[in-house]
Design a protein around this motif. Structure first.
Motif, mmCIF file in Angstrom:
data_model
loop_
_atom_site.group_PDB
_atom_site.id
_atom_site.type_symbol
_atom_site.label_atom_id
_atom_site.label_comp_id
_atom_site.label_asym_id
_atom_site.label_seq_id
_atom_site.Cartn_x
_atom_site.Cartn_y
_atom_site.Cartn_z
ATOM 1 N N TRP A 89 -29.287 50.457 2.875
ATOM 2 C CA TRP A 89 -28.886 49.382 3.428
ATOM 3 C C TRP A 89 -30.072 48.500 3.773
ATOM 4 O O TRP A 89 -30.151 47.409 3.983
ATOM 5 C CB TRP A 89 -28.168 49.591 4.905
ATOM 6 N N ARG A 149 -24.302 43.587 1.409
ATOM 7 C CA ARG A 149 -24.075 44.423 0.121
ATOM 8 C C ARG A 149 -24.664 43.644 -1.086
ATOM 9 O O ARG A 149 -24.476 42.286 -0.926
ATOM 10 C CB ARG A 149 -22.691 44.592 0.094
ATOM 11 N N PHE A 203 -20.912 52.761 4.660
ATOM 12 C CA PHE A 203 -21.343 51.497 4.628
ATOM 13 C C PHE A 203 -20.662 50.469 5.490
ATOM 14 O O PHE A 203 -21.220 49.371 5.861
ATOM 15 C CB PHE A 203 -21.337 50.962 2.969
#
Lengths: 268, 387
Positions: free
Chosen positions: B83, B90, B104
């Motif tokens: 991340w 993303r 996520f």
């Protein structure tokens, strides 16, 4: 379930405090991915057995193997760290560091790695807190400012800080109201599904016991008298097991609390 | 157009040091990055920073196709690494295993952590001394209130003698008095020897050997004996009293006493104050005696002054008032130490930090108090027991 792999393997364990024998011959295996509950009367050595698994007590005889290693062999620092990093513990009273804030409590194991940057630690901590449903507004609080249920959840977040494979829960729902303890049970089930946890738990609470356990191990007479699913244990003929599960029927039967006692007998 | 970096795109993946973590591949004009292996903290620990740097340099390429299906294990630290490499959003083209999706999502929905902005105190030079003064004031008021409460308790006990906590008083007497005999004797004896040795060397130069009796007698009986005993007891018993009360607060024992209607001051504080008030003068006597013994031994060795002569001359050299003064100091210091210890003990909040802080300030305050009391005595009785 892969019955072959034992995460924790206990063979012929003996524990003594002075002359007092706690465990005479304990044999137990905790399989990967299961939730095993230890039950037993007060003083039967449940917590001591858990402390043996955690390496907080030394066995008098026999072995306790975790991930295939005994704690005695694990003198090398790296191996010790490895075992510690793969296990998380939720103590009965939470055992949060009272000098640190909620945030710092959860961040402590991550900071101990000396690898992660502060911004990553911050994100991870907030995620762990969110997983146990603690709002970000509580992150700066001291543990003394939290309610009992919140202390348990923060302690769980700290236990989960490094994504352990093996989680120990000592009386996870003791001291929580029924609604909170139900929420806690759901929380643990959700986490288990997501994180692929193996859980060893000590509990007295029948609801928690029934809704969480895959297997139950019964400690009595200084050893594990039986271990198996709820049905198997329920049928096991032993006075402790019988009286333990008798409470289940007691619970459902309504009781008349207004019977006269020696204190309320009307005097004439 | 896909930017090609000569060092990152490898046709032979095995040569690349990070090849166990990812491979780059180009097929049909699409540049793919395939992540493989265990993205868990145990596996990542050594190469965390290096891997993150490499991945974030790849992430600058917006059109890169991220394939995460090759990851066997992914934990939250591994997710955090990705991340961060992606700069907290993303990538446009991403292939994920469904079971990794939730982690996520957590990162995406992360609430911002607001570290409490500390309000800058511009008036620190005024507020800080002010706060200290207020704290001192609350301590003074608390101590006076405690003394008042104890006086009320004593009045109550005089009318209801059945409630006098004899057992607690006797236990405190034993713990603070009898058990302190060893350490006070050791320290007193050594100080006596040192003092006697140094003084006698000086006196020898003037041929005034005989005055060693006056010097030792006055200094030990009037000053050193009481002070040594008081400082040792302040460190020894004061700290244990504060810690005991503090732990009782942490374990809610104090609350249990309150709900049973048992007064803290009557059951916990008063026996300590009385016990130490009785034990201290006895300890002072003991310490002075042992220190004098040490002094006599050193005088005999250094000056050849016999013990018999020393003892016979001592009453003439030192008026008896000095002994009473020393004992009086003992009583006052003993009670003051116990009071200060209990005052700080009862103020401890139920956490470990406060326990340590409280014990420290209790001992520091008690020792300071002992010396202040000594100074007050010296001024008040400046013409008593001296020639």
């Amino acid at each position: 379930m892969a019955q072959s792999e034992c995460v924790i393997e206990i063979n012929g364990l003996q524990t003594r405090f002075g002359n007092q024998v706690i465990h005479r011959d304990v044999n137990l295996c905790v399989y990967r991915g299961e939730i095993l509950t230890l039950i037993g009367g007060s003083g039967s050595g449940k917590t001591t057995l858990m402390r043996q698994m955690l390496g907080l007590e030394q066995p008098y005889g026999g072995t306790v193997r975790i991930f295939g290693e005994t704690r005695n062999n694990a003198n090398r620092n790296s191996l010790k760290k490895n075992i510690r990093g793969r296990t998380g513990v939720l103590f009965q009273q939470g055992a949060l560091f009272s000098a640190l804030t909620v945030f710092d409590n959860v961040a402590l194991p991550m900071r101990e790695l000396h690898t992660l940057t502060e911004s990553i630690i911050r994100e991870l901590v907030m995620i762990k807190l969110k997983m146990v449903a603690i709002g970000s507004e509580h992150a700066g609080k001291m543990p003394s400012a939290l309610s009992g249920g919140m202390i348990k959840r923060v302690a769980l977040a700290r236990a989960l800080a490094l994504d352990p494979e093996l989680l120990f829960l000592d009386e996870p729902t003791a001291g929580l109201d029924p609604e909170l303890s139900e929420g806690f049970v759901e929380l643990i089930l959700g986490l288990r599904k997501e994180l692929n946890l193996t859980i060893v738990m000590v509990t007295h609470d029948l609801d928690t016991l029934m809704s969480l356990s895959d297997r139950i191990a019964v400690l009595a007479d200084q050893r594990v008298i039986t271990a198996g699913t709820l049905d198997q244990v329920y049928r096991f003929p032993h006075p402790f097991v019988v009286s333990f599960f008798k409470n289940m029927q007691h619970k459902t039967r309504p009781m008349n609390h207004w019977e006269q006692t020696w204190k309320t007998v009307p005097t004439r | 157009m896909i930017e090609r970096k000569p060092n990152s795109i490898q046709t032979d993946a095995a040569r690349h040091p990070m090849s166990q973590w990812y491979q780059l591949r180009t097929d049909d004009g699409v540049c793919r990055i395939m992540l493989t292996g265990n993205y868990t903290y145990t596996a990542l620990l050594r190469q965390f920073a290096a891997l993150m740097q490499e991945l974030s340099s790849h992430a600058r390429n917006q059109e890169l196709y991220w394939d995460l299906t090759g990851i066997q294990q992914l934990d939250s630290i591994g997710t955090a690494l990705l991340w961060h490499a992606w700069q907290a959003h993303r990538p446009a083209q991403l292939l994920l295993r469904p079971e990794h999706e939730t982690m996520f999502e957590r990162f995406e929905r992360l609430p911002g952590y607001r570290s409490e902005n500390r309000v800058r105190e511009w008036l620190g030079f005024v507020t800080k001394p002010g706060k200290h003064a207020l704290l001192l004031w609350t301590h003074a008021v608390g101590l006076i209130a405690l003394i008042g409460q104890l006086l009320l308790d004593v009045l109550y006990l005089l009318r209801h003698p059945i409630y006098i906590p004899w057992r607690e008083i006797s236990a405190n007497l034993y713990r603070t008095g009898a058990q302190a005999l060893g350490i006070t004797a050791l320290v007193g004896f050594l100080i006596g020897i040192v003092l006697s040795y140094l003084s006698s060397r000086q006196l020898q130069m003037f041929g005034a050997d005989i005055f060693i009796i006056n010097i030792l007698g006055f200094s030990i009986i009037r000053e050193l004996g009481p002070m040594l005993a008081a400082i040792l007891v302040a460190g020894r018993s004061g700290s244990s009293m504060t810690a005991q009360l503090g732990v009782m607060r942490v374990t809610q024992e104090l609350d249990a006493l309150t709900v049973m209607g048992i007064s803290h001051s009557l059951r916990l504080v008063l026996p300590k104050v009385l016990g130490l008030g009785i034990a201290m003068p006895l300890l002072v006597m003991w310490t002075s005696a042992i220190a004098l013994l040490g002094g006599m031994v050193a005088a005999e060795l250094q000056l050849g002054l016999s013990v018999r002569y020393f003892l016979s001359e001592l009453p003439d050299a030192v008026p008896i008032a000095n002994l009473w003064l020393g004992l009086g100091k003992g009583v006052v210091c003993g009670m003051a130490i116990a009071l200060v210890a209990c005052h700080f003990g009862l103020r401890i909040k139920p956490n470990t930090e406060s326990l340590g802080e409280g014990t420290t300030s209790s001992v520091v305050t008690a020792i300071t108090m002992v010396i202040v009391i000594d100074a007050i005595f010296a001024m008040m009785f400046s013409d008593v027991g001296l020639y």
